[in-house]
Design an enzyme around this catalytic site. Structure first.
Site, PDB file in Angstrom:
ATOM      1  N   SER A  37       0.836  -1.207   0.000  1.00 56.03           N
ATOM      2  CA  SER A  37       0.000   0.000   0.000  1.00 56.03           C
ATOM      3  C   SER A  37       0.866   1.250   0.000  1.00 56.03           C
ATOM      4  O   SER A  37       0.620   2.183  -0.754  1.00 56.03           O
ATOM      5  CB  SER A  37      -0.965   0.013   1.183  1.00 56.03           C
ATOM      6  OG  SER A  37      -0.267  -0.157   2.388  1.00 56.03           O
ATOM      7  N   VAL A  64      -6.092  -2.110  -0.605  1.00 54.66           N
ATOM      8  CA  VAL A  64      -7.128  -3.154  -0.760  1.00 54.66           C
ATOM      9  C   VAL A  64      -8.544  -2.648  -0.464  1.00 54.66           C
ATOM     10  O   VAL A  64      -9.519  -3.321  -0.766  1.00 54.66           O
ATOM     11  CB  VAL A  64      -6.849  -4.415   0.105  1.00 54.66           C
ATOM     12  CG1 VAL A  64      -5.582  -5.109  -0.343  1.00 54.66           C
ATOM     13  CG2 VAL A  64      -6.827  -4.107   1.595  1.00 54.66           C
ATOM     14  N   SER A 142      -7.207 -14.887  12.135  1.00 56.15           N
ATOM     15  CA  SER A 142      -6.399 -14.761  13.358  1.00 56.15           C
ATOM     16  C   SER A 142      -7.052 -15.565  14.468  1.00 56.15           C
ATOM     17  O   SER A 142      -8.284 -15.723  14.498  1.00 56.15           O
ATOM     18  CB  SER A 142      -6.325 -13.294  13.800  1.00 56.15           C
ATOM     19  OG  SER A 142      -5.831 -13.208  15.124  1.00 56.15           O
ATOM     20  N   TYR A 155     -10.952  -5.847  15.511  1.00 54.61           N
ATOM     21  CA  TYR A 155     -10.095  -6.844  14.835  1.00 54.61           C
ATOM     22  C   TYR A 155     -10.752  -8.226  14.889  1.00 54.61           C
ATOM     23  O   TYR A 155     -10.795  -8.952  13.883  1.00 54.61           O
ATOM     24  CB  TYR A 155      -8.736  -6.843  15.534  1.00 54.61           C
ATOM     25  CG  TYR A 155      -7.673  -7.712  14.884  1.00 54.61           C
ATOM     26  CD1 TYR A 155      -7.057  -7.317  13.695  1.00 54.61           C
ATOM     27  CD2 TYR A 155      -7.259  -8.907  15.474  1.00 54.61           C
ATOM     28  CE1 TYR A 155      -6.063  -8.104  13.106  1.00 54.61           C
ATOM     29  CE2 TYR A 155      -6.267  -9.693  14.901  1.00 54.61           C
ATOM     30  CZ  TYR A 155      -5.670  -9.290  13.717  1.00 54.61           C
ATOM     31  OH  TYR A 155      -4.693 -10.069  13.145  1.00 54.61           O
ATOM     32  N   LYS A 159     -11.831 -10.497  11.675  1.00 54.00           N
ATOM     33  CA  LYS A 159     -11.198 -11.797  11.400  1.00 54.00           C
ATOM     34  C   LYS A 159     -12.201 -12.952  11.500  1.00 54.00           C
ATOM     35  O   LYS A 159     -12.050 -13.963  10.813  1.00 54.00           O
ATOM     36  CB  LYS A 159     -10.015 -12.012  12.354  1.00 54.00           C
ATOM     37  CG  LYS A 159      -8.844 -11.038  12.089  1.00 54.00           C
ATOM     38  CD  LYS A 159      -8.245 -11.228  10.712  1.00 54.00           C
ATOM     39  CE  LYS A 159      -6.995 -10.412  10.477  1.00 54.00           C
ATOM     40  NZ  LYS A 159      -6.413 -10.624   9.136  1.00 54.00           N
TER      41      LYS A 159
HETATM   42  P1  NAD Z   1       2.370  -6.580   9.117  1.00 53.02           P
HETATM   43  O1  NAD Z   1       1.823  -5.350   9.714  1.00 53.02           O
HETATM   44  O2  NAD Z   1       3.832  -6.765   9.045  1.00 53.02           O
HETATM   45  O3  NAD Z   1       1.791  -6.819   7.642  1.00 53.02           O
HETATM   46  C1  NAD Z   1       0.546  -6.356   7.210  1.00 53.02           C
HETATM   47  C2  NAD Z   1       0.719  -5.837   5.804  1.00 53.02           C
HETATM   48  O4  NAD Z   1      -0.566  -5.393   5.301  1.00 53.02           O
HETATM   49  C3  NAD Z   1       1.659  -4.613   5.749  1.00 53.02           C
HETATM   50  O5  NAD Z   1       2.593  -4.794   4.713  1.00 53.02           O
HETATM   51  C4  NAD Z   1       0.705  -3.470   5.433  1.00 53.02           C
HETATM   52  O6  NAD Z   1       1.306  -2.420   4.693  1.00 53.02           O
HETATM   53  C5  NAD Z   1      -0.355  -4.181   4.611  1.00 53.02           C
HETATM   54  N1  NAD Z   1      -1.589  -3.403   4.533  1.00 53.02           N
HETATM   55  C6  NAD Z   1      -2.259  -2.812   5.538  1.00 53.02           C
HETATM   56  N2  NAD Z   1      -3.316  -2.131   5.047  1.00 53.02           N
HETATM   57  C7  NAD Z   1      -3.316  -2.301   3.697  1.00 53.02           C
HETATM   58  C8  NAD Z   1      -4.132  -1.857   2.651  1.00 53.02           C
HETATM   59  N3  NAD Z   1      -5.205  -1.055   2.874  1.00 53.02           N
HETATM   60  N4  NAD Z   1      -3.837  -2.222   1.387  1.00 53.02           N
HETATM   61  C9  NAD Z   1      -2.768  -3.006   1.114  1.00 53.02           C
HETATM   62  N5  NAD Z   1      -1.947  -3.467   2.087  1.00 53.02           N
HETATM   63  C10 NAD Z   1      -2.216  -3.112   3.356  1.00 53.02           C
HETATM   64  O7  NAD Z   1       1.716  -7.778   9.948  1.00 53.02           O
HETATM   65  P2  NAD Z   1       1.726  -9.358   9.790  1.00 53.02           P
HETATM   66  O8  NAD Z   1       1.852  -9.904  11.147  1.00 53.02           O
HETATM   67  O9  NAD Z   1       2.663  -9.800   8.724  1.00 53.02           O
HETATM   68  O10 NAD Z   1       0.214  -9.600   9.340  1.00 53.02           O
HETATM   69  C11 NAD Z   1      -0.177 -10.238   8.149  1.00 53.02           C
HETATM   70  C12 NAD Z   1      -1.587 -10.791   8.325  1.00 53.02           C
HETATM   71  O11 NAD Z   1      -1.569 -11.789   9.337  1.00 53.02           O
HETATM   72  C13 NAD Z   1      -2.612  -9.745   8.783  1.00 53.02           C
HETATM   73  O12 NAD Z   1      -3.839  -9.988   8.147  1.00 53.02           O
HETATM   74  C14 NAD Z   1      -2.746 -10.017  10.271  1.00 53.02           C
HETATM   75  O13 NAD Z   1      -3.978  -9.609  10.773  1.00 53.02           O
HETATM   76  C15 NAD Z   1      -2.574 -11.523  10.300  1.00 53.02           C
HETATM   77  N6  NAD Z   1      -2.175 -12.060  11.593  1.00 53.02           N
HETATM   78  C16 NAD Z   1      -1.002 -11.714  12.179  1.00 53.02           C
HETATM   79  C17 NAD Z   1      -0.671 -12.249  13.418  1.00 53.02           C
HETATM   80  C18 NAD Z   1       0.601 -11.927  14.136  1.00 53.02           C
HETATM   81  O14 NAD Z   1       0.749 -12.366  15.281  1.00 53.02           O
HETATM   82  N7  NAD Z   1       1.524 -11.200  13.550  1.00 53.02           N
HETATM   83  C19 NAD Z   1      -1.546 -13.143  14.038  1.00 53.02           C
HETATM   84  C20 NAD Z   1      -2.733 -13.463  13.412  1.00 53.02           C
HETATM   85  C21 NAD Z   1      -3.040 -12.939  12.191  1.00 53.02           C
END
Ligand code: NAD
Length: 247
Positions: A37, A64, A142, A155, A159
């Site tokens: 983004s 997105v 999640s 959140y 999810k």
């Molecule tokens: P992160 O913050 O490193 O990655 C999230 C990515 O989404 C970032 O690159 C961000 O720029 C992008 N993003 C946010 N809004 C956007 C938009 N409007 N358009 C395009 N891109 C956008 O975090 P992560 O931990 O790598 O998370 C990835 C996924 O996994 C997420 O959906 C998160 O909810 C899920 N998740 C993460 C965890 C955790 O513990 N890290 C646990 C459960 C679920």
């Protein structure tokens, strides 16, 4: 597992779990559209790493939550990489606070990104997948969408919504040979979880039977399996990747 000849689009792939999925699937032979983004530089670093492996990749800017940007992203993927076989809806955000302090902006931005974004990207990509009568869609939910968490009502709702959405379209798309599955990460060590305090992290660790936080690669390995032909008889499923946090 072999993904040679497959084209994968991953949202939010410039860092964290999305980046790990991009690298893993490229290692298995796929060409990757790396959506971002705002962080063009990081997205291009991921593309460069993939090209070093001898695979095709491109970075595509799109929010997105914005329909015309999403549609252009899908068109560009198909034009530049030749197809779209696998979609990973990974982009996500948090705006944590207790409900009485949560304003409409905190609520809307989380639902808009984590749930409406999944709807928009899936709709645009599935139009193409339906025509080619093949596709794999992997949505990242999640543990919070299943087990809930105080301070994360927005959140958790987004999810949990992803799970209901995914199961519904798994039923709709099965006759078109499109498989839809959900992965449910627990606590994964990324930028998203970095802002938790040491005390919060220690509390979370106590709830993980395997006694370690997950790595982005732990999620990427399962996503790659769901993208591969080895999982062709699996659809509408929820797979937990959480060290046993939620059994
Ligand atoms: P992160 O913050 O490193 O990655 C999230 C990515 O989404 C970032 O690159 C961000 O720029 C992008 N993003 C946010 N809004 C956007 C938009 N409007 N358009 C395009 N891109 C956008 O975090 P992560 O931990 O790598 O998370 C990835 C996924 O996994 C997420 O959906 C998160 O909810 C899920 N998740 C993460 C965890 C955790 O513990 N890290 C646990 C459960 C679920």
């Amino acid at each position: 597992m072999d993904l040679t000849g497959r084209v994968v689009l991953i949202t939010g792939a410039s860092r964290g779990i999305g980046r790990a999925c991009a690298l893993k699937m490229a290692e298995l032979g796929a060409c990757i559209a790396v959506n971002y983004s705002t962080n063009k530089e990081k997205a291009e670093e991921v593309v460069a790493e993939i090209k070093k492996m001898g695979k095709e990749a491109c970075a595509i800017q799109a929010d997105v939550t914005v329909q015309n940007e999403v549609e252009e992203m899908v068109k560009y993927t198909i034009k530049y990489l030749g197809s779209l076989d696998i979609l990973v809806n990974n982009a996500g955000i948090t705006r944590d606070t207790f409900l009485l302090r949560m304003n409409e902006k905190d609520w809307n931005i989380v639902l808009n990104t984590n749930l409406n974004g999944v709807f928009l990207v899936t709709k645009a990509a599935s139009k193409y997948m339906i025509k080619q009568r093949y596709g794999k869609i992997i949505n990242i939910s999640s543990v919070v969408g299943i087990a809930a968490n105080a301070g994360q009502a927005n959140y958790a709702a987004s999810k949990a919504g992803v799970i209901g959405f995914s199961k519904s379209i798994a039923k709709e798309f099965a006759p078109r040979n499109i498989m839809v599955n959900v992965v449910v990460p627990g606590f994964i060590d990324t930028d998203m979880t970095n802002n938790l305090t040491e005390q919060q992290k220690a509390e979370i660790l106590k709830q993980i039977p395997l006694k370690r936080y997950g790595k982005p690669e732990d999620v990427a390995n399962v996503v790659a399996f769901l993208a591969s032909k080895e999982s062709n008889y699996i659809t509408g499923q929820i797979i937990h990747i959480d060290g046993g946090m939620n059994m």
